[in-house]
Scaffold this motif. Structure first.
Motif, PDB file in Angstrom:
ATOM      1  N   UNK A 100      47.392  48.963  38.535  1.00 40.99           N
ATOM      2  CA  UNK A 100      47.221  48.098  39.706  1.00 40.99           C
ATOM      3  C   UNK A 100      47.770  46.711  39.392  1.00 40.99           C
ATOM      4  N   UNK A 101      47.950  45.927  40.440  1.00 33.33           N
ATOM      5  CA  UNK A 101      48.353  44.527  40.282  1.00 33.33           C
ATOM      6  C   UNK A 101      47.552  43.696  41.272  1.00 33.33           C
ATOM      7  N   UNK A 102      47.429  42.417  40.990  1.00 33.56           N
ATOM      8  CA  UNK A 102      46.678  41.532  41.875  1.00 33.56           C
ATOM      9  C   UNK A 102      47.295  41.543  43.265  1.00 33.56           C
ATOM     10  N   UNK A 103      46.449  41.388  44.270  1.00 36.31           N
ATOM     11  CA  UNK A 103      46.918  41.397  45.651  1.00 36.31           C
ATOM     12  C   UNK A 103      48.049  40.384  45.833  1.00 36.31           C
ATOM     13  N   UNK A 104      49.214  40.818  46.339  1.00 36.58           N
ATOM     14  CA  UNK A 104      50.356  39.901  46.478  1.00 36.58           C
ATOM     15  C   UNK A 104      50.122  38.779  47.486  1.00 36.58           C
ATOM     16  N   UNK A 105      49.083  38.880  48.304  1.00 38.24           N
ATOM     17  CA  UNK A 105      48.771  37.795  49.241  1.00 38.24           C
ATOM     18  C   UNK A 105      48.510  36.495  48.483  1.00 38.24           C
ATOM     19  N   UNK A 121      49.974  37.258  35.429  1.00 41.77           N
ATOM     20  CA  UNK A 121      49.785  38.543  36.096  1.00 41.77           C
ATOM     21  C   UNK A 121      49.567  38.398  37.594  1.00 41.77           C
ATOM     22  N   UNK A 122      49.710  37.188  38.089  1.00 44.17           N
ATOM     23  CA  UNK A 122      49.540  36.959  39.512  1.00 44.17           C
ATOM     24  C   UNK A 122      48.102  36.855  39.958  1.00 44.17           C
ATOM     25  N   UNK A 123      47.171  36.705  39.004  1.00 46.80           N
ATOM     26  CA  UNK A 123      45.756  36.563  39.336  1.00 46.80           C
ATOM     27  C   UNK A 123      45.374  35.082  39.395  1.00 46.80           C
ATOM     28  N   UNK A 124      44.295  34.793  40.105  1.00 47.19           N
ATOM     29  CA  UNK A 124      43.823  33.419  40.211  1.00 47.19           C
ATOM     30  C   UNK A 124      43.254  32.970  38.857  1.00 47.19           C
ATOM     31  N   UNK A 155      36.360  29.711  44.385  1.00 52.68           N
ATOM     32  CA  UNK A 155      35.851  30.691  43.435  1.00 52.68           C
ATOM     33  C   UNK A 155      36.650  31.980  43.555  1.00 52.68           C
ATOM     34  N   UNK A 156      36.619  32.783  42.496  1.00 56.44           N
ATOM     35  CA  UNK A 156      37.301  34.081  42.537  1.00 56.44           C
ATOM     36  C   UNK A 156      36.632  35.027  41.553  1.00 56.44           C
ATOM     37  N   UNK A 157      36.704  36.314  41.856  1.00 56.31           N
ATOM     38  CA  UNK A 157      36.119  37.334  40.974  1.00 56.31           C
ATOM     39  C   UNK A 157      36.768  38.681  41.275  1.00 56.31           C
ATOM     40  N   UNK A 158      36.598  39.613  40.355  1.00 56.93           N
ATOM     41  CA  UNK A 158      37.152  40.951  40.540  1.00 56.93           C
ATOM     42  C   UNK A 158      38.575  41.072  40.034  1.00 56.93           C
ATOM     43  N   UNK A 159      39.293  42.059  40.562  1.00 56.71           N
ATOM     44  CA  UNK A 159      40.642  42.366  40.080  1.00 56.71           C
ATOM     45  C   UNK A 159      41.634  41.244  40.321  1.00 56.71           C
ATOM     46  N   UNK A 160      41.360  40.362  41.291  1.00 53.83           N
ATOM     47  CA  UNK A 160      42.315  39.297  41.606  1.00 53.83           C
ATOM     48  C   UNK A 160      42.113  38.054  40.759  1.00 53.83           C
ATOM     49  N   UNK A 161      41.109  38.069  39.875  1.00 57.85           N
ATOM     50  CA  UNK A 161      40.744  36.866  39.128  1.00 57.85           C
ATOM     51  C   UNK A 161      41.022  37.016  37.631  1.00 57.85           C
ATOM     52  N   UNK A 162      41.647  36.000  37.057  1.00 57.95           N
ATOM     53  CA  UNK A 162      41.853  35.953  35.614  1.00 57.95           C
ATOM     54  C   UNK A 162      40.718  35.179  34.971  1.00 57.95           C
TER      55      UNK A 162
END
Length: 442
Positions: A271-276, A287-290, A305-312
């Motif tokens: 998977x990759x971080x959401x391209x949005x 990796x394109x994560x926050x 704030x950020x969490x989950x797959x989209x967060x570094x």
């Protein structure tokens, strides 16, 4: 409005997956009256519990029971079904594209990015046309109907080459998603094929291709080797250190020279971080994560704030061995980060310092089909077979959101145990207008 009266904070949660749902649930329970309002935006009106998708695809669980309707459980939140296309945190606005295509700007005071991840699709010829993902309940339903319909087509043809192609199933990616999808679907197809007179289980060919030297890196190397042996004992071919060169027209060419034809390609290769996130002013890592602090706050920004797959997020459990280590995109981290995120956001609203997220790897569980599984708990308790399968079900049932869904899934399991699983292909779902169009032309 009385002069000087404090306005409620406007909290915007972008994403209604596991992190978004649990964060919204926690906030709606713990926010004080008029302290803040919560808005959740997601393209789907439900949250999907992805670890149960393989069982939903195999018919052990009703697909509707692995999703949680956002509006039903988030009654004190405002739920918008739409896609966030842009976030400008500098002006505290987000652009949302609704289902009908029109766009609105939403103003907020506090942003929570829970956008999750999407399939990482590689530039392999034929992949966009032939591949089927495995991240949504729609894809799980499609794959179930698709696999069963291949059995129907194979049983009704006299063309040996076509039958061989129809009964060959390829899964690309040997992580949890790939192995569990392969094991559950093969188990279902093996059960279903007993009802066909012209084909047998020996006519099926199931293939797993993994680019690295082992499958399921989440478990120990020893358990990974055991899993390969279990799959191979079932007749499943496992290719390690192997890449797919082309999939054009359903003709598969691997980089070791192996070639074959298939009508089913299941893509679970990462998977990759959401391209949005690329359409935001949030700081992103390589990796394109926050980029986040250990407290799940976005680096350098207030009220974000950020969490989950989209967060570094820094992995404090590995900080001594690797100061740059970040949490992997896994359900285990998403579950626990959501729990940490709620008190941290509340603490920030109330003028208290947030606490860092720390989670040490506790182990992993995986299903290899009905009554079969592997588990690695704390690197000490390693189980195989039925006990591991029970542990897998028990763990994920405990993590399934809402008591309603837990009960429904338990009844699904009881029904499947008492009456065996359903193996009906409902192919009309893929093209529901076929019969109506035919009738209109007659």
């Amino acid at each position: 409005m009385a002069k000087g009266k404090k306005q409620p904070k406007r909290i915007l949660i972008v994403g209604g997956g596991y992190v978004g749902l649990y964060t919204a649930l926690g906030l709606q329970r713990k926010l004080r009256s008029l302290e803040a309002s919560v808005t959740v935006v997601d393209p789907q009106p439900h949250m999907t519990y992805q670890p149960f998708l393989p069982e939903a695809a195999a018919g052990s669980i009703e697909p509707r029971h692995v999703v949680v309707p956002l509006r039903k459980v988030l009654r004190r939140c405002h739920v918008l079904t739409g896609r966030v296309t842009k976030i400008d945190h500098g002006s505290r606005t987000a652009t949302v594209e609704a289902i009908d295509g029109h766009r609105d700007e939403i103003e907020y005071d506090v942003l929570i990015s829970a956008l999750g991840s999407v399939s990482r699709v590689l530039p392999i010829p034929g992949l966009p046309e032939q591949g089927i993902g495995f991240k949504t309940v729609g894809e799980a339903i499609y794959l179930r109907n698709h696999v069963l319909s291949r059995l129907d087509l194979a049983a009704s043809t006299d063309d040996a080459d076509l039958r061989r192609k129809l009964l060959t199933f390829l899964v690309i990616g040997g992580g949890y998603a790939g192995v569990e999808a392969l094991a559950e679907l093969e188990d279902m197809a093996r059960y279903a094929i007993r009802y066909y007179n012209t084909i047998s289980a020996n006519d099926m060919r199931w293939v797993l291709v993994e680019a690295t030297g082992r499958i399921m890196p989440e478990v120990s190397a020893k358990m990974g080797v055991y899993t390969v042996k279990v799959l191979e004992k079932r007749g499943i071919e496992v290719f390690l250190d192997t890449r797919v060169k082309t999939l054009e027209g359903g003709h598969i060419v691997l980089d070791d020279g192996t070639e074959f034809d298939t009508d089913t390609v299941i893509w679970t290769a990462g998977v990759k971080a959401n391209p949005i996130l690329q359409q935001t002013d949030l700081p992103l890592d390589e990796r394109g994560r926050v980029r986040c602090t250990a407290e799940l706050q976005v680096v350098g920004l207030e009220d974000a704030w950020a969490a989950g797959d989209c967060a570094g997020v820094p992995d404090l459990s590995r900080i001594e061995e690797d100061p740059t280590a970040t949490c992997s995109p896994s359900a285990q981290h998403a579950v626990r980060q959501a729990k940490r995120l709620v008190p941290n956001v509340l603490a920030s609203l109330r003028g208290r310092p947030p606490k860092p997220y720390f989670h040490k790897y506790a182990g992993s569980v995986a299903s290899l089909g009905l009554y079969k599984g592997v588990s690695d708990v704390l690197g000490v308790l390693r189980l195989k077979g039925f006990l591991a399968w029970l542990l897998h079900r028990g763990y994920h049932l405990s993590r399934m959101p809402t008591f309603n869904r837990k009960v429904r899934i338990m009844f699904d399991w009881l029904g499947a145990f008492a009456f065996r699983r359903e193996v009906i292909s409902m192919g009309q779902i893929q093209d529901p207008k076929t019969e109506f169009t035919r009738a209109a032309k007659s």
